[in-house]
Design a protein around this motif. Structure first.
Motif, mmCIF file in Angstrom:
data_model
loop_
_atom_site.group_PDB
_atom_site.id
_atom_site.type_symbol
_atom_site.label_atom_id
_atom_site.label_comp_id
_atom_site.label_asym_id
_atom_site.label_seq_id
_atom_site.Cartn_x
_atom_site.Cartn_y
_atom_site.Cartn_z
ATOM 1 N N VAL A 12 14.762 9.493 -32.169
ATOM 2 C CA VAL A 12 15.367 8.852 -33.328
ATOM 3 C C VAL A 12 14.337 8.700 -34.433
ATOM 4 C CG1 VAL A 12 14.856 6.529 -32.418
ATOM 5 C CG2 VAL A 12 16.714 6.834 -34.076
ATOM 6 N N VAL A 13 14.828 8.678 -35.667
ATOM 7 C CA VAL A 13 14.016 8.367 -36.847
ATOM 8 C C VAL A 13 14.726 7.261 -37.615
ATOM 9 C CG1 VAL A 13 13.041 9.237 -39.007
ATOM 10 C CG2 VAL A 13 13.156 10.730 -37.005
ATOM 11 N N ALA A 14 13.988 6.231 -38.001
ATOM 12 C CA ALA A 14 14.541 5.159 -38.826
ATOM 13 C C ALA A 14 13.722 5.078 -40.111
ATOM 14 C CB ALA A 14 14.500 3.827 -38.094
ATOM 15 N N SER A 15 14.406 5.130 -41.252
ATOM 16 C CA SER A 15 13.713 5.139 -42.540
ATOM 17 C C SER A 15 14.594 4.481 -43.597
ATOM 18 C CB SER A 15 13.395 6.588 -42.952
ATOM 19 O OG SER A 15 14.453 7.160 -43.708
ATOM 20 N N PRO A 16 14.053 4.253 -44.802
ATOM 21 C CA PRO A 16 14.830 3.580 -45.844
ATOM 22 C C PRO A 16 15.772 4.472 -46.640
ATOM 23 C CG PRO A 16 12.597 3.873 -46.609
ATOM 24 C CD PRO A 16 12.623 4.334 -45.173
ATOM 25 N N HIS A 17 15.928 5.719 -46.273
ATOM 26 C CA HIS A 17 16.906 6.574 -46.961
ATOM 27 C C HIS A 17 17.549 7.500 -45.934
ATOM 28 C CE1 HIS A 17 18.864 9.228 -49.840
ATOM 29 N NE2 HIS A 17 18.543 8.366 -50.793
ATOM 30 N N HIS A 18 18.893 7.589 -45.989
ATOM 31 C CA HIS A 18 19.611 8.379 -44.980
ATOM 32 C C HIS A 18 19.234 9.851 -45.016
ATOM 33 C CE1 HIS A 18 22.064 8.471 -48.651
ATOM 34 N NE2 HIS A 18 22.460 9.663 -48.259
ATOM 35 N N LEU A 19 18.907 10.393 -46.180
ATOM 36 C CA LEU A 19 18.522 11.806 -46.237
ATOM 37 C C LEU A 19 17.197 12.036 -45.506
ATOM 38 C CD1 LEU A 19 19.457 12.748 -49.932
ATOM 39 C CD2 LEU A 19 20.650 13.422 -47.822
ATOM 40 N N ALA A 20 16.299 11.088 -45.596
ATOM 41 C CA ALA A 20 15.022 11.208 -44.895
ATOM 42 C C ALA A 20 15.212 11.075 -43.391
ATOM 43 C CB ALA A 20 14.049 10.150 -45.407
ATOM 44 N N SER A 21 15.990 10.076 -42.970
ATOM 45 C CA SER A 21 16.251 9.917 -41.535
ATOM 46 C C SER A 21 16.945 11.152 -40.974
ATOM 47 C CB SER A 21 17.108 8.677 -41.290
ATOM 48 O OG SER A 21 16.454 7.499 -41.717
ATOM 49 N N GLY A 22 17.889 11.700 -41.744
ATOM 50 C CA GLY A 22 18.596 12.898 -41.309
ATOM 51 C C GLY A 22 17.676 14.095 -41.186
ATOM 52 N N ALA A 23 16.736 14.239 -42.136
ATOM 53 C CA ALA A 23 15.790 15.357 -42.076
ATOM 54 C C ALA A 23 14.914 15.248 -40.838
ATOM 55 C CB ALA A 23 14.928 15.383 -43.331
ATOM 56 N N GLY A 24 14.450 14.032 -40.535
ATOM 57 C CA GLY A 24 13.636 13.850 -39.347
ATOM 58 C C GLY A 24 14.410 14.114 -38.073
ATOM 59 N N ALA A 25 15.657 13.639 -38.021
ATOM 60 C CA ALA A 25 16.482 13.874 -36.837
ATOM 61 C C ALA A 25 16.750 15.363 -36.640
ATOM 62 C CB ALA A 25 17.797 13.110 -36.961
ATOM 63 N N ARG A 26 16.897 16.094 -37.735
ATOM 64 C CA ARG A 26 17.123 17.543 -37.646
ATOM 65 C C ARG A 26 15.905 18.236 -37.025
ATOM 66 N NH1 ARG A 26 17.834 18.409 -42.736
ATOM 67 N NH2 ARG A 26 19.925 17.503 -42.602
ATOM 68 N N VAL A 27 14.705 17.797 -37.401
ATOM 69 C CA VAL A 27 13.489 18.362 -36.823
ATOM 70 C C VAL A 27 13.434 18.080 -35.325
ATOM 71 C CG1 VAL A 27 10.968 18.142 -36.780
ATOM 72 C CG2 VAL A 27 12.164 18.342 -38.967
ATOM 73 N N LEU A 28 13.805 16.865 -34.925
ATOM 74 C CA LEU A 28 13.843 16.550 -33.489
ATOM 75 C C LEU A 28 14.828 17.448 -32.746
ATOM 76 C CD1 LEU A 28 13.838 12.633 -33.493
ATOM 77 C CD2 LEU A 28 11.945 14.131 -32.831
ATOM 78 N N PRO A 68 19.494 -3.299 -43.444
ATOM 79 C CA PRO A 68 20.634 -3.191 -44.364
ATOM 80 C C PRO A 68 20.243 -3.451 -45.823
ATOM 81 C CG PRO A 68 20.712 -5.282 -43.191
ATOM 82 C CD PRO A 68 19.607 -4.474 -42.560
ATOM 83 N N ARG A 69 18.994 -3.848 -46.079
ATOM 84 C CA ARG A 69 18.548 -4.108 -47.447
ATOM 85 C C ARG A 69 18.244 -2.831 -48.210
ATOM 86 N NH1 ARG A 69 16.968 -7.632 -43.787
ATOM 87 N NH2 ARG A 69 17.190 -9.879 -44.168
ATOM 88 N N THR A 70 18.366 -1.709 -47.553
ATOM 89 C CA THR A 70 18.116 -0.434 -48.207
ATOM 90 C C THR A 70 19.209 0.550 -47.827
ATOM 91 O OG1 THR A 70 16.407 1.244 -48.583
ATOM 92 C CG2 THR A 70 16.632 0.402 -46.350
ATOM 93 N N GLU A 71 19.060 1.809 -48.211
ATOM 94 C CA GLU A 71 20.108 2.804 -48.000
ATOM 95 C C GLU A 71 19.733 3.804 -46.919
ATOM 96 O OE1 GLU A 71 20.630 5.105 -51.598
ATOM 97 O OE2 GLU A 71 18.570 4.704 -52.203
ATOM 98 N N GLY A 72 19.010 3.315 -45.914
ATOM 99 C CA GLY A 72 18.560 4.208 -44.866
ATOM 100 C C GLY A 72 19.457 4.203 -43.659
ATOM 101 N N GLY A 73 18.842 4.431 -42.516
ATOM 102 C CA GLY A 73 19.591 4.458 -41.277
ATOM 103 C C GLY A 73 18.700 4.908 -40.146
ATOM 104 N N ALA A 74 19.123 4.620 -38.927
ATOM 105 C CA ALA A 74 18.494 5.138 -37.721
ATOM 106 C C ALA A 74 19.340 6.306 -37.247
ATOM 107 C CB ALA A 74 18.401 4.050 -36.655
ATOM 108 N N ILE A 75 18.769 7.497 -37.267
ATOM 109 C CA ILE A 75 19.521 8.709 -36.930
ATOM 110 C C ILE A 75 18.752 9.481 -35.864
ATOM 111 C CG2 ILE A 75 20.534 10.847 -37.807
ATOM 112 C CD1 ILE A 75 20.654 9.600 -40.565
ATOM 113 N N GLY A 76 19.440 9.899 -34.840
ATOM 114 C CA GLY A 76 18.799 10.648 -33.769
ATOM 115 C C GLY A 76 19.810 11.497 -33.021
ATOM 116 N N TRP A 77 19.477 11.792 -31.784
ATOM 117 C CA TRP A 77 20.380 12.631 -30.982
ATOM 118 C C TRP A 77 20.168 12.340 -29.517
ATOM 119 C CZ3 TRP A 77 18.878 17.375 -28.199
ATOM 120 C CH2 TRP A 77 17.483 17.514 -28.099
#
Length: 528
Positions: A10-26, A519-528
């Protein structure tokens, strides 16, 4: 919302596009370090008001043991109190726009720029721990820079707030002045810079054409930065410093960061009771008192370690923490000394993979878009970490050639019985050490999962006057109890930006990870 579980990483970051990019690499077989760098590079494109190629980077990596990575730049070798004052007298930099306690050190402009460390940090992380090349992990960031991305309402507020203070800084308006909410923002110069770094490595910045452009624009506006200053930058590899909280061993990075500040606060809190009291007002009062004492220490002692007057071991000595804890009155606010405020403009992220590799990483431009200086033709916005230097020659943070400023950036990791229990951190300038204490208290004392822990209402102590900002959704009894103990309490909106953007990952004994994103930002925890 409770924490989500991810079996493989999983990757957790303050922007969903960044978390998604990291999860894609995983998902493509990369490891946690590859994913963290990929996410950070996307943040450099989509949240330039938090971090970027012209900032600094710090990280803790766990691969069975803890590794500290500190890529913090220094002041130019030709910079000292006299040369900076002379540059101000010549019309470079506004001494009236400075942080309290810095004796007129400009907050914005070329004089506030220190050597940017992020690029060296990215390459060092990939070389030592990664499994993918810089070009591979940078692909999503390059695409978003070349093709653009639609700026959110959240993101669009940052350039609007910065416009008045930075519009006159070199090349800021022509680059970031185009960034508006709900419009596509394209950065071809930044895309070209990322391509050049992929082709030529970090030397493109520290010894090559990107560095030449950085030096040129800085010298035009009063800085003494030279090519040798850039070429002399080194990533510091070391061991994190450690402190205790309940049954945990907490790892932070040493000075020039304020990691010792977080460990001081946690050490004091640990001595004030085995668990936070059930009375929420008393629990918050004790946390406030601990962080106020720790921030007072930061003001007096924390600096470039070569210039500190007291060692980290001395600051964290058990007898000293005992004495601070003994001075805390459970019924009354103490008279802890004030400190100079340090604003926040930072991105924290964390990542984990199926093999147990963990990354706690923080990267920053410092105050919003940093110095406001943008290097023409590169898309690089330079940070303003030098704004935390002082022009008071007796200050441990007085500016000096080759000296590092006191740094607020602190990634963290907590162990239980020698095994990782939590990877966590936050942005927030002065709030970082205090949010570490609150989030860890939520995880350990309240038994929260990571999402609940980072979402709870928070307080932020103003280091300038000791007042306590409290988010509007906090229990009203907390504000009443703090005021009854003599605290000045100010109101903050619920989910306030000033309360930080915290993220956390918890390895699950049954396998995989639970993760939470603020929730104070526009991120998310995204993984697989």
């Amino acid at each position: 919302m409770s924490a989500r579980w991810f079996p493989n990483g999983v990757v957790a970051s303050p922007h969903h596009l960044a978390s998604g990019a990291g999860a894609r690499v995983l998902a493509d077989g990369g490891n946690a370090v590859d994913a963290a760098v990929a996410a950070n590079l996307v943040l450099a494109v989509v949240t330039p008001y938090l971090c970027g190629t012209g900032g600094d980077l710090l990280a803790i990596v766990w691969d069975g043991q803890a590794h500290g990575v500190t890529s913090v730049g220094s002041a130019p070798r030709g910079a000292d109190v006299a040369t900076v004052r002379a540059a101000i007298d010549a019309g470079h930099g506004d001494p009236t726009v400075s942080m309290p306690g810095t004796a007129g050190m400009p907050t914005f402009g070329a004089l506030a720029v220190t050597v940017p460390g992020a690029v060296a940090g990215w390459f060092d992380l990939l070389e030592r721990f990664g499994s993918r090349s810089f070009g591979t992990v940078a692909r999503t960031a390059v695409e978003l820079a070349e093709d653009g991305f639609v700026v959110s309402a959240h993101g669009g507020g940052a350039p609007e707030r910065a416009r008045q203070r930075l519009a006159d800084q070199p090349h800021w308006a022509e680059h970031y002045g185009r960034m508006r909410a709900r419009e596509r923002f394209v950065q071809p110069d930044l895309a070209a810079t990322l391509h050049r770094l992929a082709d030529d490595g970090p030397d493109a910045l520290y010894r090559g054409p990107l560095g030449e452009r950085i030096v040129e624009v800085l010298q035009q506006h009063g800085s003494t930065m030279t090519h040798d200053d850039l070429a002399g930058h080194r990533v510091q590899r070391g061991t994190p410093i450690r402190g205790g909280y309940r049954d945990l061993e907490v790892l932070e990075l040493p000075p020039p960061t304020q990691g010792v500040t977080a460990l001081t606060a946690l050490g004091v809190l640990d001595r004030l009771g085995e668990r936070l009291p059930d009375d929420p007002a008393l629990a918050t009062h004790l946390q406030v008192e601990a962080v106020r004492a720790a921030l007072g220490d930061r003001e007096q002692y924390v600096a470039d370690p070569r210039h500190m007057r007291v060692s980290v071991d001395d600051l964290l000595a058990p007898a000293r923490l005992d004495a601070i804890a003994a001075a805390v009155d459970p019924d009354r606010a103490g008279g802890w000394p004030p400190a100079r405020p340090s604003a926040g403009g930072t991105a924290y992220l964390c990542a984990a993979d199926r093999d147990g590799l963990l990354v706690s990483l923080i990267q920053s431009n410092f105050v919003g878009f940093g110095s406001g200086v943008v290097v023409p033709g590169t898309g690089i916005g330079l940070h303003n970490r030098g704004a935390h230097f002082s022009l008071d020659g007796d200050d441990p943070n007085a500016i000096g050639g080759g000296k590092q400023p006191m740094h607020t950036l602190i990634p963290a990791l907590a162990l239980r019985g020698g095994t990782p229990a939590y990877v966590f951190g936050t942005m927030g300038g002065d709030g970082q050490a205090q949010i570490h204490a609150q989030v860890l208290g939520n995880l350990v004392d309240r038994g929260d999962d990571p999402q609940t822990a980072v979402a709870r209402p928070r307080f932020v102590v103003s280091v300038a006057d000791g007042s306590v900002g409290l988010e509007a959704d906090a229990d009203p009894a907390v504000a009443d109890g703090l005021r009854a103990r003599g605290h000045t309490v100010t109101d903050m909106p619920a989910n306030a930006h000033g309360a930080g953007h915290a993220h956390a990952i918890q390895p699950v004994p049954a396998g995989g990870y639970a993760a939470g994103s603020d929730p104070r930002t526009e991120g998310g925890a995204i993984g697989w």
